[in-house]
Design a protein around this motif. Structure first.
Motif, short mmCIF file in Angstrom:
data_model
loop_
_atom_site.label_atom_id
_atom_site.label_comp_id
_atom_site.label_asym_id
_atom_site.label_seq_id
_atom_site.Cartn_x
_atom_site.Cartn_y
_atom_site.Cartn_z
N MET A 1 0.74 -1.30 -0.02
CA MET A 1 -0.11 -0.01 0.01
C MET A 1 1.05 1.21 0.00
SD MET A 1 -3.10 0.76 2.48
CE MET A 1 -2.92 2.40 3.35
N ARG A 2 0.42 2.12 -0.90
CA ARG A 2 1.24 3.32 -0.79
C ARG A 2 0.99 4.09 0.34
NH1 ARG A 2 0.44 7.63 -5.72
NH2 ARG A 2 1.72 9.15 -5.22
N GLU A 3 2.15 4.85 0.84
CA GLU A 3 2.14 5.80 2.03
C GLU A 3 1.41 6.92 1.73
OE1 GLU A 3 5.25 7.71 5.09
OE2 GLU A 3 5.75 5.71 3.99
N PRO A 4 0.36 7.55 2.64
CA PRO A 4 -0.34 8.77 2.30
C PRO A 4 0.58 9.95 2.23
CG PRO A 4 -0.69 7.73 4.48
CD PRO A 4 0.01 6.89 4.02
N ILE A 5 -0.12 10.69 1.26
CA ILE A 5 0.65 12.13 1.46
C ILE A 5 0.31 13.04 2.67
CG2 ILE A 5 0.80 14.38 0.01
CD1 ILE A 5 0.24 12.59 -2.44
N LYS A 6 1.18 13.08 3.33
CA LYS A 6 1.03 13.71 4.76
C LYS A 6 0.27 15.01 4.84
CE LYS A 6 5.65 14.63 5.52
NZ LYS A 6 6.84 14.28 5.81
N HIS A 7 0.53 15.54 3.89
CA HIS A 7 -0.04 17.41 3.87
C HIS A 7 -1.47 17.40 3.17
CE1 HIS A 7 2.15 17.09 -0.06
NE2 HIS A 7 1.22 17.86 -0.11
N LEU A 8 -2.01 16.44 2.90
CA LEU A 8 -3.48 16.31 2.45
C LEU A 8 -4.28 16.14 3.59
CD1 LEU A 8 -3.41 14.52 -0.90
CD2 LEU A 8 -3.38 16.90 -0.55
N PRO A 9 -5.53 17.02 3.72
CA PRO A 9 -6.38 16.79 4.69
C PRO A 9 -7.39 15.36 4.61
CG PRO A 9 -6.68 18.95 3.59
CD PRO A 9 -5.72 18.09 2.68
N MET A 10 -7.81 15.03 5.69
CA MET A 10 -8.15 13.67 5.82
C MET A 10 -10.29 13.83 5.35
SD MET A 10 -6.37 11.32 6.42
CE MET A 10 -5.16 12.36 5.40
N LEU A 11 -10.51 14.96 5.51
CA LEU A 11 -11.99 15.30 4.88
C LEU A 11 -11.88 15.33 3.47
CD1 LEU A 11 -14.97 15.92 5.93
CD2 LEU A 11 -14.18 18.41 5.54
N PRO A 12 -12.89 14.44 2.83
CA PRO A 12 -12.58 14.11 1.40
C PRO A 12 -12.90 15.34 0.51
CG PRO A 12 -13.75 12.19 2.59
CD PRO A 12 -13.62 13.28 3.49
N ALA A 13 -13.85 16.07 0.83
CA ALA A 13 -14.19 17.25 0.15
C ALA A 13 -12.86 18.22 0.36
CB ALA A 13 -15.34 17.96 0.56
N GLU A 14 -12.33 18.55 1.50
CA GLU A 14 -11.20 19.45 1.79
C GLU A 14 -10.17 18.85 0.94
OE1 GLU A 14 -9.06 21.45 5.23
OE2 GLU A 14 -10.16 19.87 5.78
N ARG A 15 -9.88 17.34 0.97
CA ARG A 15 -8.79 16.90 0.24
C ARG A 15 -8.88 16.99 -1.21
NH1 ARG A 15 -5.54 12.14 1.51
NH2 ARG A 15 -4.76 11.18 -0.20
N ALA A 16 -10.16 16.76 -1.77
CA ALA A 16 -10.31 17.09 -3.45
C ALA A 16 -9.81 18.62 -3.63
CB ALA A 16 -11.67 16.90 -3.65
N LEU A 17 -10.36 19.51 -2.71
CA LEU A 17 -9.86 20.86 -3.13
C LEU A 17 -8.59 21.20 -3.08
CD1 LEU A 17 -13.14 22.51 -1.35
CD2 LEU A 17 -12.61 22.41 -3.63
N LYS A 18 -7.92 20.50 -2.34
CA LYS A 18 -6.57 20.80 -2.15
C LYS A 18 -5.84 20.13 -3.10
CE LYS A 18 -2.61 21.37 0.53
NZ LYS A 18 -2.04 22.75 0.86
N VAL A 19 -6.12 19.34 -3.61
CA VAL A 19 -5.45 18.44 -4.89
C VAL A 19 -5.41 19.30 -6.07
CG1 VAL A 19 -5.50 16.24 -6.34
CG2 VAL A 19 -5.40 16.33 -3.87
N ILE A 20 -6.97 19.77 -6.36
CA ILE A 20 -7.33 20.45 -7.67
C ILE A 20 -7.05 21.87 -7.61
CG2 ILE A 20 -8.81 18.65 -8.41
CD1 ILE A 20 -10.96 20.71 -7.74
N SER A 21 -6.55 22.43 -6.26
CA SER A 21 -6.47 23.85 -6.03
C SER A 21 -5.25 24.17 -6.98
CB SER A 21 -6.36 24.41 -4.81
OG SER A 21 -5.09 24.02 -3.92
N GLY A 22 -5.40 25.59 -7.43
CA GLY A 22 -4.20 26.18 -8.01
C GLY A 22 -4.59 26.57 -9.47
N ARG A 23 -4.27 27.95 -9.79
CA ARG A 23 -4.77 28.49 -10.80
C ARG A 23 -4.81 27.69 -12.14
NH1 ARG A 23 -3.13 34.45 -13.42
NH2 ARG A 23 -4.68 34.32 -15.04
N TRP A 24 -3.63 26.92 -12.49
CA TRP A 24 -3.58 26.54 -13.79
C TRP A 24 -3.96 24.97 -13.75
CZ3 TRP A 24 -3.21 30.16 -16.96
CH2 TRP A 24 -2.72 31.21 -16.80
N LYS A 25 -3.96 24.00 -12.64
CA LYS A 25 -4.17 22.60 -12.74
C LYS A 25 -5.16 22.28 -13.62
CE LYS A 25 -2.07 21.77 -8.21
NZ LYS A 25 -2.12 21.29 -6.81
#
Length: 136
Positions: A1-25
């Motif tokens: 199993m892949r080790e979790p990325i430690k700086h991502l939130p555990m709340l799924p909606a917050e995690r999704a927003l963190k992953v896709i945030s960024g003006r250009w992504k």
């Protein structure tokens, strides 16, 4: 199993927003939905983004599993970026965000100020889609 990325939130909606945030992504991913792209091709498609920012956004999306970076061992070296199956799963979300943005502008009587949303359902060749057995 892949080790979790430690700086991502555990709340799924917050995690999704963190992953896709960024003006250009979102726009980078949009261009990778069509086909793999070299860095220079992405720079031509996104003339307002600096090379440093483009590379940073690509690295973050690679770290989060949305983009695959492939280095071709040839002279001169060539690197291509492509959307992963997880990256392709973002396409309907991006379409929904465009739809919601239009609705929001209409509700606030600002529809005349909107630019065209780059995401629209478009026909694709069979080889440019992720096979259904790889879908996320």
């Amino acid at each position: 199993m892949r080790e979790p990325i430690k700086h991502l939130p555990m709340l799924p909606a917050e995690r999704a927003l963190k992953v896709i945030s960024g003006r250009w992504k979102a726009i980078i991913l949009y261009h990778l939905f069509d086909r793999p792209q070299r860095l220079s091709e992405l720079q031509r498609l996104l003339p307002d983004v600096s090379q440093k920012m483009l590379i940073q956004q690509l690295r973050e999306m690679e770290e989060h599993g949305l983009v695959h970076r492939e280095v071709f061992r040839q002279m001169p070296p060539r690197v291509e970026y492509s959307a992963t199956p997880l990256g392709f799963s973002f396409e309907p979300v991006l379409q929904a965000l465009c739809d919601w943005g239009r609705r929001h502008a209409v509700e606030l009587d600002e529809a005349d100020r909107l630019a065209n949303c780059p995401v629209a359902p478009r026909p694709r060749s069979a080889d440019s889609r992720v096979p259904s057995d790889q879908a996320v």
